[in-house]
Design an enzyme around this catalytic site. Sequence first.
Site, PDB file in Angstrom:
ATOM      1  N   ASP A  42     -24.996  21.496 -12.102  1.00  0.00           N
ATOM      2  CA  ASP A  42     -25.424  21.568 -13.504  1.00  0.00           C
ATOM      3  C   ASP A  42     -24.895  22.793 -14.226  1.00  0.00           C
ATOM      4  O   ASP A  42     -25.544  23.341 -15.121  1.00  0.00           O
ATOM      5  CB  ASP A  42     -26.968  21.535 -13.595  1.00  0.00           C
ATOM      6  CG  ASP A  42     -27.536  20.312 -12.910  1.00  0.00           C
ATOM      7  OD1 ASP A  42     -26.887  19.255 -12.946  1.00  0.00           O
ATOM      8  OD2 ASP A  42     -28.636  20.421 -12.329  1.00  0.00           O
ATOM      9  N   HIS A  70     -23.766  14.547 -15.764  1.00  0.00           N
ATOM     10  CA  HIS A  70     -22.876  15.411 -16.543  1.00  0.00           C
ATOM     11  C   HIS A  70     -23.063  15.142 -18.031  1.00  0.00           C
ATOM     12  O   HIS A  70     -22.897  14.009 -18.481  1.00  0.00           O
ATOM     13  CB  HIS A  70     -21.418  15.170 -16.132  1.00  0.00           C
ATOM     14  CG  HIS A  70     -21.154  15.522 -14.695  1.00  0.00           C
ATOM     15  ND1 HIS A  70     -19.942  15.336 -14.095  1.00  0.00           N
ATOM     16  CD2 HIS A  70     -21.954  16.053 -13.754  1.00  0.00           C
ATOM     17  CE1 HIS A  70     -20.008  15.743 -12.826  1.00  0.00           C
ATOM     18  NE2 HIS A  70     -21.234  16.167 -12.607  1.00  0.00           N
TER      19      HIS A  70
HETATM   20  P1  GDP Z   1     -22.954  19.425 -15.081  1.00  0.00           P
HETATM   21  O1  GDP Z   1     -23.743  18.587 -14.140  1.00  0.00           O
HETATM   22  O2  GDP Z   1     -22.287  20.565 -14.426  1.00  0.00           O
HETATM   23  O3  GDP Z   1     -22.012  18.624 -15.935  1.00  0.00           O
HETATM   24  O4  GDP Z   1     -24.028  20.070 -16.093  1.00  0.00           O
HETATM   25  P2  GDP Z   1     -25.289  19.321 -16.765  1.00  0.00           P
HETATM   26  O5  GDP Z   1     -24.804  18.457 -17.859  1.00  0.00           O
HETATM   27  O6  GDP Z   1     -26.162  18.724 -15.731  1.00  0.00           O
HETATM   28  O7  GDP Z   1     -26.109  20.569 -17.305  1.00  0.00           O
HETATM   29  C1  GDP Z   1     -25.561  21.489 -18.171  1.00  0.00           C
HETATM   30  C2  GDP Z   1     -26.425  21.528 -19.449  1.00  0.00           C
HETATM   31  O8  GDP Z   1     -26.082  22.662 -20.197  1.00  0.00           O
HETATM   32  C3  GDP Z   1     -26.205  20.357 -20.366  1.00  0.00           C
HETATM   33  O9  GDP Z   1     -27.392  20.062 -21.044  1.00  0.00           O
HETATM   34  C4  GDP Z   1     -25.153  20.863 -21.345  1.00  0.00           C
HETATM   35  O10 GDP Z   1     -25.184  20.222 -22.599  1.00  0.00           O
HETATM   36  C5  GDP Z   1     -25.577  22.289 -21.471  1.00  0.00           C
HETATM   37  N1  GDP Z   1     -24.499  23.255 -21.754  1.00  0.00           N
HETATM   38  C6  GDP Z   1     -23.261  23.321 -21.216  1.00  0.00           C
HETATM   39  N2  GDP Z   1     -22.614  24.416 -21.647  1.00  0.00           N
HETATM   40  C7  GDP Z   1     -23.462  25.070 -22.453  1.00  0.00           C
HETATM   41  C8  GDP Z   1     -23.397  26.299 -23.166  1.00  0.00           C
HETATM   42  O11 GDP Z   1     -22.402  27.034 -23.129  1.00  0.00           O
HETATM   43  N3  GDP Z   1     -24.508  26.658 -23.884  1.00  0.00           N
HETATM   44  C9  GDP Z   1     -25.630  25.885 -23.941  1.00  0.00           C
HETATM   45  N4  GDP Z   1     -26.657  26.316 -24.657  1.00  0.00           N
HETATM   46  N5  GDP Z   1     -25.720  24.729 -23.281  1.00  0.00           N
HETATM   47  C10 GDP Z   1     -24.663  24.324 -22.541  1.00  0.00           C
HETATM   48  P1  IMO Z   2     -24.246  17.658 -10.907  1.00  0.00           P
HETATM   49  O1  IMO Z   2     -22.922  16.953 -10.678  1.00  0.00           O
HETATM   50  C1  IMO Z   2     -27.829  19.564  -9.341  1.00  0.00           C
HETATM   51  C2  IMO Z   2     -29.135  18.291  -5.347  1.00  0.00           C
HETATM   52  C3  IMO Z   2     -30.456  17.552  -5.374  1.00  0.00           C
HETATM   53  C4  IMO Z   2     -30.990  17.903  -4.007  1.00  0.00           C
HETATM   54  C5  IMO Z   2     -29.722  17.900  -3.138  1.00  0.00           C
HETATM   55  C6  IMO Z   2     -29.501  16.596  -2.385  1.00  0.00           C
HETATM   56  O2  IMO Z   2     -24.990  17.153 -12.084  1.00  0.00           O
HETATM   57  O3  IMO Z   2     -24.048  19.130 -10.904  1.00  0.00           O
HETATM   58  P2  IMO Z   2     -28.783  14.138  -3.108  1.00  0.00           P
HETATM   59  O4  IMO Z   2     -29.433  13.171  -4.038  1.00  0.00           O
HETATM   60  O5  IMO Z   2     -27.370  14.454  -3.475  1.00  0.00           O
HETATM   61  O6  IMO Z   2     -28.915  13.736  -1.666  1.00  0.00           O
HETATM   62  O7  IMO Z   2     -29.656  15.500  -3.255  1.00  0.00           O
HETATM   63  O8  IMO Z   2     -28.651  18.117  -4.028  1.00  0.00           O
HETATM   64  N1  IMO Z   2     -28.111  17.741  -6.273  1.00  0.00           N
HETATM   65  C7  IMO Z   2     -27.829  18.253  -7.471  1.00  0.00           C
HETATM   66  N2  IMO Z   2     -28.379  19.289  -8.137  1.00  0.00           N
HETATM   67  N3  IMO Z   2     -26.783  18.895  -9.868  1.00  0.00           N
HETATM   68  C8  IMO Z   2     -26.222  17.883  -9.201  1.00  0.00           C
HETATM   69  O9  IMO Z   2     -25.105  17.257  -9.623  1.00  0.00           O
HETATM   70  C9  IMO Z   2     -26.742  17.500  -7.949  1.00  0.00           C
HETATM   71  N4  IMO Z   2     -26.436  16.562  -7.042  1.00  0.00           N
HETATM   72  C10 IMO Z   2     -27.260  16.733  -6.009  1.00  0.00           C
HETATM   73  O10 IMO Z   2     -31.282  18.037  -6.415  1.00  0.00           O
HETATM   74  O11 IMO Z   2     -31.510  19.208  -4.003  1.00  0.00           O
HETATM   75 MG    MG Z   3     -25.711  17.889 -13.841  1.00  0.00          MG
END
Ligand code: GDP
Ligand code: IMO
Ligand code: MG
Length: 456
Positions: A42, A70
């Site tokens: 994330d 994502h």
């Molecule tokens: P990913 O799994 O790595 O793609 O990340 P996620 O989408 O799960 O979580 C990242 C969160 O942070 C999302 O809600 C994005 O919209 C938000 N985000 C990403 N970059 C920024 C930033 O520079 N500032 C803020 N405030 N939010 C961001």
């Molecule tokens: P993105 O791509 C955050 C974590 C789960 C759990 C562990 C195992 O959005 O960054 P699983 O379901 O894969 O067997 O869970 O891994 N986990 C993540 N945490 N972002 C993710 O993906 C994750 N994918 C798996 O929360 O602790």
């Molecule tokens: Mg994510």
Amino acid sequence: MSLTWSAKDHKNMSQAAATGHKRSRNDTGNKATVVLGAQWGDEGKGKVVDLLATEADLVCRCQGGNNAGHTVVVDGKEYDFHLLPSGIINTKSISLIGNGVVIHLPGLFEEGDKNDKKGLKGWEKRLIVSDRAHIVFDFHQVVDGIQETERQATEGKNIGTTKKGIGPAYSSKASRTGLRVCDLLGDFKDFSMRFRNLVHQHQSMYPSLEVDVEDQLKQLKEYAERLRPMVRDGVYYMYEALHGSPKKILVEGANAALLDIDFGTYPFVTSSNCTVGGACTGLGIPPLNIGDVYGVSKAYTTRVGIGAFPTEQLNAEGELLQTRGHEVGVTTGRKRRCGWLDLVIVRYAHMINGFSAIALTKLDILDVLDEIKVGVAYKLNGKRIPHFPANMDVLQKVEVEYETFPGWKTDTSAARKWNDLPAKAQNYIRFIENHIGVPIKWVGVGKSRECMIQMF
Ligand code: GDP
Ligand code: IMO
Ligand code: MG
């Protein structure tokens, strides 16, 4: 696309054989740019991929499944992608789900249909699925839940998985009983027999597991027909992309380094390789065709699920990061645990991935803090350790050494270039860069595509 070797392929191969030719970095064909999570997930990979995808020809997922979530925000509209590469937004590029991904078919089509309603038209025409990708069945997801309950009952703690069936599906793959997309599209009688055996195998391990096999097979047959037009031999598709006309290829990592099955905080990890090797094995990309590898890190740290987290802040600062950062899991809706930036883990991720540059996201979330801390080293029994501990009991015990920075107490969300950032924020960024030993190429100051400062 043709599935036979072209004259060009034979010429290339025979020339190489005749000259005893050793390929150098310059004559290997196109290079793939890889975007990887440098923490516990994330970090904002979706946003970084979206930024790069506007110029990409091919955007690929190489591992994981719909455990990933994502987020991409474009023109005020928020999209969340789980199995679809975030590049699917770009109508000029093709998206590829590689062999290393595990695919839950109902999840894939649900995701596509949901995004179609948001205006993402024609996604099925832009998506290619590798015939070697393994399938996550509904019963894998049920088994994921059963395993979590059993862990809780026997060990007093679970992993906190996303319950998307990821562990069980990769287990089936590793135990060589899994079923792949090519099996689903092949002889359905044979597929049905192997599916029944797989269900039976799981029911003998988990007697409470109930599966309506006939209903599942009926649904799978329907999914097979919807999927068929998208399926290709992923290896050959990638070979052509790498060796045809110049192409920009982007690989979107899912999950992150500290969740990697080999390098992560085992056993509190996911079940795939989320580090750079996963881009090669999950897509059939030779190592020499890997170009830039970008690591994505937040300006602080978060983690979903259970496991050691040395810089976690179970206090007002942690809560502030959680609420200001809207730190809630995209896939599960769980609150993310929050803490200070841990440079020990980002450096560890760099040791494995060899980042060319870093994208530092969510700097804006720190805007209101009086003081900001950064974890720079771990100590055990009062002594600094140079490595990242493999053993979770050891990791739970490390003492974190922090550097403290004064907060800039200025809204950075409108900053669009380096000079727009307050000097104290610049100082924070430069410190991170120097400590990891990798240049920071982007700094994120907001959710949308334009909220990214490009440094070079
Ligand atoms: P990913 O799994 O790595 O793609 O990340 P996620 O989408 O799960 O979580 C990242 C969160 O942070 C999302 O809600 C994005 O919209 C938000 N985000 C990403 N970059 C920024 C930033 O520079 N500032 C803020 N405030 N939010 C961001
Ligand atoms: P993105 O791509 C955050 C974590 C789960 C759990 C562990 C195992 O959005 O960054 P699983 O379901 O894969 O067997 O869970 O891994 N986990 C993540 N945490 N972002 C993710 O993906 C994750 N994918 C798996 O929360 O602790
Ligand atoms: Mg994510």
